[in-house]
Design a protein around this motif. Structure first.
Motif, short mmCIF file in Angstrom:
data_model
loop_
_atom_site.label_atom_id
_atom_site.label_comp_id
_atom_site.label_asym_id
_atom_site.label_seq_id
_atom_site.Cartn_x
_atom_site.Cartn_y
_atom_site.Cartn_z
N GLY A 138 -19.90 0.29 3.46
CA GLY A 138 -18.55 -0.27 3.48
C GLY A 138 -17.93 -0.34 4.88
O GLY A 138 -16.86 -0.90 5.06
N TRP A 194 -22.92 -5.31 -2.73
CA TRP A 194 -22.14 -4.09 -2.56
C TRP A 194 -20.84 -4.18 -3.35
O TRP A 194 -20.43 -3.25 -4.03
N GLN A 195 -20.20 -5.34 -3.24
CA GLN A 195 -18.90 -5.50 -3.86
C GLN A 195 -18.61 -6.98 -4.03
O GLN A 195 -18.83 -7.75 -3.10
N ARG A 253 0.84 -1.21 0.00
CA ARG A 253 0.00 0.00 0.00
C ARG A 253 0.87 1.25 0.00
O ARG A 253 0.58 2.22 -0.71
N THR A 306 -12.18 -7.69 7.17
CA THR A 306 -12.39 -6.47 6.39
C THR A 306 -12.89 -6.95 5.03
O THR A 306 -12.90 -8.14 4.76
N ILE A 307 -13.32 -6.02 4.19
CA ILE A 307 -13.85 -6.43 2.89
C ILE A 307 -12.71 -6.94 2.01
O ILE A 307 -12.75 -8.07 1.51
N GLU A 308 -11.68 -6.14 1.86
CA GLU A 308 -10.50 -6.59 1.11
C GLU A 308 -9.68 -7.53 1.98
O GLU A 308 -9.80 -7.52 3.20
N LYS A 312 -17.68 -8.32 8.14
CA LYS A 312 -16.86 -7.21 8.66
C LYS A 312 -17.65 -6.47 9.71
O LYS A 312 -18.73 -5.99 9.36
N PRO A 363 -17.47 -0.62 -5.70
CA PRO A 363 -16.26 0.09 -5.30
C PRO A 363 -15.02 -0.72 -5.65
O PRO A 363 -15.06 -1.95 -5.66
N PHE A 364 -13.93 -0.03 -5.93
CA PHE A 364 -12.66 -0.69 -6.25
C PHE A 364 -11.56 0.08 -5.54
O PHE A 364 -11.50 1.31 -5.63
N PRO A 365 -10.70 -0.60 -4.80
CA PRO A 365 -9.71 0.13 -3.99
C PRO A 365 -8.61 0.76 -4.83
O PRO A 365 -8.23 0.19 -5.86
N GLY A 366 -8.09 1.87 -4.37
CA GLY A 366 -6.99 2.55 -5.06
C GLY A 366 -5.81 1.62 -5.39
O GLY A 366 -5.30 1.64 -6.51
N PRO A 367 -5.35 0.79 -4.42
CA PRO A 367 -4.21 -0.08 -4.73
C PRO A 367 -4.56 -1.22 -5.69
O PRO A 367 -3.69 -2.02 -6.06
N ILE A 371 -3.83 -5.65 -3.75
CA ILE A 371 -4.25 -6.08 -2.41
C ILE A 371 -5.25 -7.25 -2.50
O ILE A 371 -5.83 -7.65 -1.51
P1 XMP Z 1 -12.00 -2.71 3.93
O1 XMP Z 1 -11.12 -3.72 3.25
O2 XMP Z 1 -11.21 -1.74 4.77
O3 XMP Z 1 -12.62 -1.85 2.75
O4 XMP Z 1 -13.12 -3.33 4.68
C1 XMP Z 1 -13.74 -1.00 2.88
C2 XMP Z 1 -14.02 -0.40 1.52
O5 XMP Z 1 -12.94 0.45 1.13
C3 XMP Z 1 -12.33 -0.01 -0.07
N1 XMP Z 1 -10.89 0.19 0.10
C4 XMP Z 1 -10.21 1.20 -0.46
N2 XMP Z 1 -10.62 2.21 -1.27
N3 XMP Z 1 -8.40 3.03 -1.35
C5 XMP Z 1 -9.70 3.11 -1.73
O6 XMP Z 1 -10.04 4.01 -2.50
C6 XMP Z 1 -7.91 2.08 -0.53
O7 XMP Z 1 -6.72 2.02 -0.22
C7 XMP Z 1 -8.88 1.11 -0.07
N4 XMP Z 1 -8.76 0.00 0.73
C8 XMP Z 1 -10.03 -0.52 0.82
C9 XMP Z 1 -12.73 -1.46 -0.17
O8 XMP Z 1 -12.69 -1.92 -1.52
C10 XMP Z 1 -14.12 -1.44 0.40
O9 XMP Z 1 -15.08 -0.97 -0.53
#
Ligand code: XMP
Length: 518
Positions: free
Chosen positions: A473, A438-439, A301, A514-516, A510, A395-399, A403
């Motif tokens: 989320g 949701w995802q 990250r 966590t989600i990811e 969660k 939603p899609f995480p930045g990394p 990850i």
């Molecule tokens: P977690 O894994 O923390 O994720 O339960 C909660 C929501 O956040 C998204 N997620 C991110 N979104 N940058 C983002 O823009 C990040 O670094 C990041 N890490 C987690 C995840 O996909 C979920 O929707």
């Protein structure tokens, strides 16, 4: 801007103040949140038809605890005080507040309704008992002159108080949270029935208000906006483009960790449909080279965040710099950070979308979605005419995929994951389940397993499938797929994606997960 058909929400730093704003918006009424320190300015500017005082972490019994100008109680507008807000009304209007001897009341509680009240219109009646959500260490023990007790709970003799003549109401519980099942209706009653607002405010007006605000903030300055492919940055970019046109340039950093077809979609939408200036930087090699040998989730990250900033900075410099950075930050991103209106909320953790950029680049932030929740951003996206494929996207995480590949990230593993993920999402769409989830995504595990295909032995990768339901989320539940869905997807993935010979499903909610995965 003057906005008379509105409610002013005065923030004392509660973690859930924006939920009050959301409930007011749901009632079709415009609202603004202002920190208590600038309550008078906000009132003079807006000329609102009602005021809501939020909860907060302070105790009115403490010296120098937050107050509002006494004149606001004499302005002739209805006031609803919630938790700290109720205690503040008592303290400022001649009642008394004490620290609860029994330690307070936290969580679900029941209140008994002793008399009618304008807040209950069409909802609650005398003699009934209703569930609410409490979170208070202090309580009112003497109500101010003019008020009468309306409802009680075990821990709060003044769970609801009212001064119908002045149209002042105080509730010890939190009507803004979903754990108070009728809370949204109580707030709607305050906005419409008590304050007399018609409830005809819409997302179209939010759009116009934000456009005016962006113009006022930016002036003739240049704005750059990082696009991630997600709905938030896309909506922010389109809204800002509507406000300031060519002063906006978008930068899409393609780090090679996107899903199948994603980059092409983003680029064609922004260049084609919107004609928004877009710089598409392909830096897959830079990212994958840097990720070689990195297995620790935080190290991944940090590397991705830092390299993203380096690339963004280089591109911004090529443009000749920019005074403003636009981000699609949403309310849940800031909910645990410092209260965004500058109020006194306690910092639990700091979230950043493009962490570090503003400091390093000395830019001011433009964050027009900071008050919104995901579903509201989607509504705004539809209002702006964004195609459904963007608006409804998970939603899609930045990394990105990095990850979702525990262990080392390589191009080969990204390609395997992209293919499997695409099959999974295609089946979800075909089953008509995409919008109820949701995802959903696949995770390529750093585990190999033995299998048999045809007459041969295989020794290949294991894939985990994940799908969750959630409202924001912050918490999530594993999605329960109907009967034969998962076996069908598993068979398709194993047959179609070389390198995977076993598929599992992740049932973790969660919290505690966590989600990811990283
Ligand atoms: P977690 O894994 O923390 O994720 O339960 C909660 C929501 O956040 C998204 N997620 C991110 N979104 N940058 C983002 O823009 C990040 O670094 C990041 N890490 C987690 C995840 O996909 C979920 O929707």
């Amino acid at each position: 801007m003057e906005h008379p058909d509105s409610i002013l929400i005065i923030d004392f730093g509660s973690q859930v103040t924006q939920l009050i704003a959301r409930r007011v918006r749901e009632a079709g009424v415009y609202s603004e949140v202002a920190p208590f320190q600038s309550a008078q300015d906000a009132f003079d500017r807006m000329q609102p038809k009602g005021i809501i005082l939020s909860g907060g972490p302070a105790s009115v019994t403490a010296d120098n605890s937050p107050r509002i100008p006494q004149g606001l109680f004499e302005a002739g507008v209805p006031i609803l005080g919630i938790c700290y807000g109720q205690q503040l009304m008592s303290a400022q209007l001649g009642g008394n507040v004490v620290v609860s001897g029994d330690g307070g009341e936290f969580g679900s509680a029941f209140i008994d309704i002793h008399s009618s009240c304008a807040l209950f219109d069409g909802l609650w009646s005398e003699g009934e008992r209703h569930q609410v959500w409490m979170s208070h260490g202090d309580k009112v023990d003497t109500i101010p002159p003019g008020f009468t007790p309306v409802a009680t709970s075990v821990g709060a003799p003044y769970a609801i108080v009212a001064d119908e003549a002045r149209r002042f109401y105080g509730v010890q519980f939190h009507p803004e949270v979903v754990h108070t099942p009728d809370g949204a209706k109580l707030i709607a009653n305050f906005a419409r029935h008590v304050c007399g607002l018609t409830g005809d405010w819409t997302m179209a007006e939010f759009r116009n208000t934000k456009i005016a605000e962006i113009r006022a903030q930016v002036g003739t300055g240049r704005v750059i906006c990082g696009l991630s492919g997600g709905v938030d940055s896309a909506v922010a970019a389109v809204l800002i483009h509507e406000a300031i046109g060519e002063q906006l340039t978008c930068v899409y950093v393609d780090h090679g960790l996107m899903r199948a077809g994603e980059s092409e979609q983003v680029v064609s939408l922004f260049r084609g449909a919107y004609n928004i200036p877009l710089i598409h930087v392909n830096v897959e090699e830079l990212f994958l080279t840097g990720l070689a040998g990195v297995t620790d989730p935080e190290a991944k990250r940090k590397f991705i965040g830092k390299t993203f900033i380096d690339v963004f900075e280089t591109e911004a410099r090529k443009l000749g710099g920019a005074e403003f950075l636009a981000q699609g930050t949403l309310y849940p991103d800031v909910i645990e950070s410092v209260s965004f209106t500058g109020g006194p909320s306690v910092t639990i953790k700091s979230h950043h979308n493009v962490g570090g950029l503003p400091e390093r680049m000395d830019m001011k932030l433009v964050e027009p979605l900071r008050e919104l929740f995901k579903d509201e951003v989607r509504a705004l996206g539809r209002e702006l005419g964004l195609p459904e494929i963007f608006v409804g996207r998970h939603p899609f995480p930045g990394p990105g995929l990095a990850i979702r590949i525990p262990g080392e990230v390589t191009k080969e593993r990204c390609d395997i994951l992209r293919k499997a993920d695409a099959v999974y999402l295609e089946e979800i769409r075909r089953a008509g389940l995409y919008d109820t989830i949701w995802q959903a995504f696949a995770v390529l595990l750093p585990v190999r397993s033995v299998g048999v295909m045809g007459d041969g032995r295989t020794y290949d990768n294991v894939l985990a499938l994940r799908a969750v339901t959630s409202t924001d989320g912050m918490t999530a539940e594993a999605f329960q797929f109907p009967g034969d869905f998962l076996p069908r997807v598993a068979t398709r993935i194993i047959n179609e994606v070389k390198g995977i010979n076993r598929v599992t499903y992740d049932y973790t909610s969660k919290p505690p997960g966590t989600i990811e995965w990283e």
